[in-house]
Design an enzyme around this catalytic site. Structure first.
Site, mmCIF file in Angstrom:
data_model
loop_
_atom_site.group_PDB
_atom_site.id
_atom_site.type_symbol
_atom_site.label_atom_id
_atom_site.label_comp_id
_atom_site.label_asym_id
_atom_site.label_seq_id
_atom_site.Cartn_x
_atom_site.Cartn_y
_atom_site.Cartn_z
ATOM 1 N N THR A 289 54.813 37.857 45.806
ATOM 2 C CA THR A 289 53.428 36.631 45.693
ATOM 3 C C THR A 289 53.481 36.223 44.455
ATOM 4 O OG1 THR A 289 52.294 38.482 45.627
ATOM 5 C CG2 THR A 289 52.740 38.265 47.577
ATOM 6 N N ASP B 178 50.322 46.956 41.135
ATOM 7 C CA ASP B 178 50.421 47.452 39.741
ATOM 8 C C ASP B 178 49.622 47.935 38.832
ATOM 9 O OD1 ASP B 178 48.524 45.577 39.365
ATOM 10 O OD2 ASP B 178 49.518 44.007 38.849
ATOM 11 N N ASP C 15 42.097 45.893 45.379
ATOM 12 C CA ASP C 15 41.255 46.380 43.836
ATOM 13 C C ASP C 15 41.880 47.318 43.192
ATOM 14 O OD1 ASP C 15 39.021 46.142 41.865
ATOM 15 O OD2 ASP C 15 38.352 44.970 43.231
ATOM 16 N N LYS D 79 37.307 50.948 36.594
ATOM 17 C CA LYS D 79 36.410 51.788 35.940
ATOM 18 C C LYS D 79 35.917 53.205 36.502
ATOM 19 C CE LYS D 79 34.535 48.096 33.549
ATOM 20 N NZ LYS D 79 32.788 46.755 33.106
ATOM 21 N N ASP E 233 40.720 39.830 55.278
ATOM 22 C CA ASP E 233 40.060 39.147 53.295
ATOM 23 C C ASP E 233 38.614 38.839 53.491
ATOM 24 O OD1 ASP E 233 42.319 38.499 51.077
ATOM 25 O OD2 ASP E 233 40.170 37.929 50.624
ATOM 26 N N PHE F 112 50.598 36.429 42.966
ATOM 27 C CA PHE F 112 49.640 37.622 41.766
ATOM 28 C C PHE F 112 51.268 38.711 41.666
ATOM 29 C CE2 PHE F 112 47.721 41.704 42.363
ATOM 30 C CZ PHE F 112 46.626 41.064 41.631
#
Length: 233
Positions: free
Chosen positions: A208, A173, A137, A141, A87, A210
């Site tokens: 998780t 998601d 991520d 856009k 990460d 998130f």
């Protein structure tokens, strides 16, 4: 002498900063020299995974491990394999190191830096048993789509680092990104979809915080499961 301009490096992540608590600072100081893997801006050396983990075992690369919740649960349930979690968020890396120590896990190492650089310069071909990329991520856009992890050149790189039969497991998601991921993975001649389209929720993947926030916000979760098959190296 005329200088030659090189194209700017396109990152697949937002550089993230966060406050380091006392617990996390202590974990970084004590545990990073033992279990940390630095990923330089311009890596120059291959990573010897057997030396890193102190044994020869199948290795799972987790891209975007966050605070380490999924890594901890999956590594605990899967002691025969080693987990390299990567990460760019220093507090998350520190938290994972602290929990690894608390749980007494010996099959987890933690990388800080750009996973694409790790894959491209530090990991040899066919060195991984699996790659996990849960909730990367989505770069929603259109002008940022070039930064997405799952695009053809990155998919080819991911596939090349998988051993034959190795698995690439993903989840998102973001519905539009899910379709793009499915398209990019399906188009790679060296990957085979283990399901007809999206996969059922992966039983081994823990929920998780998130992911739970996404569910509570009404977003659908999409899982994908592909396997390295005969094809380009």
């Amino acid at each position: 002498m005329t200088s030659v301009a090189h194209p700017a490096r396109v990152r697949t992540f937002h550089p993230r900063r966060g406050r380091i608590s006392g617990r996390h600072a202590d974990a970084l100081t004590r545990l990073w020299p033992l279990w940390g893997v630095a990923i330089p801006e311009v890596p120059t050396a291959r990573l010897d995974l057997a030396t890193l983990f102190g044994r020869s075992a199948p290795v799972v690369l987790e891209i975007g491990s966050g605070m380490g919740e999924a890594t901890i649960e999956m590594a605990t349930a899967d002691p025969a394999r080693d987990y390299l979690a990567v990460d760019v968020h220093t507090p998350g890396v520190a938290n994972l190191l602290a929990v690894v120590e608390e749980r007494g896990l010996t099959n987890v190492r933690v990388g800080l830096g750009d996973a694409v650089m790790l894959l491209r310069h530090m990991l040899p071909p066919e060195s991984l048993a699996a790659v996990h990329a849960f909730f990367p991520d989505p770069w929603p856009k259109a002008r940022h789509h070039k930064r997405r992890l799952f695009q053809p050149d990155h998919v080819a790189l991911l596939r090349s680092r998988l051993a034959p039969g190795g698995r690439l497991l993903c989840a998102t998601d973001w519905a539009e990104y899910a379709e793009a991921m499915l398209g990019s993975l399906s188009a790679d001649p060296g990957l085979g979809n283990e399901h007809d389209g999206f996969a059922p929720r992966l039983a081994a993947r823990p929920v998780t915080k998130f992911e739970q926030r996404g569910v509570e916000a009404g977003r659908q979760i999409f899982d994908l499961s592909f396997r390295r098959v005969a094809g380009p190296q």
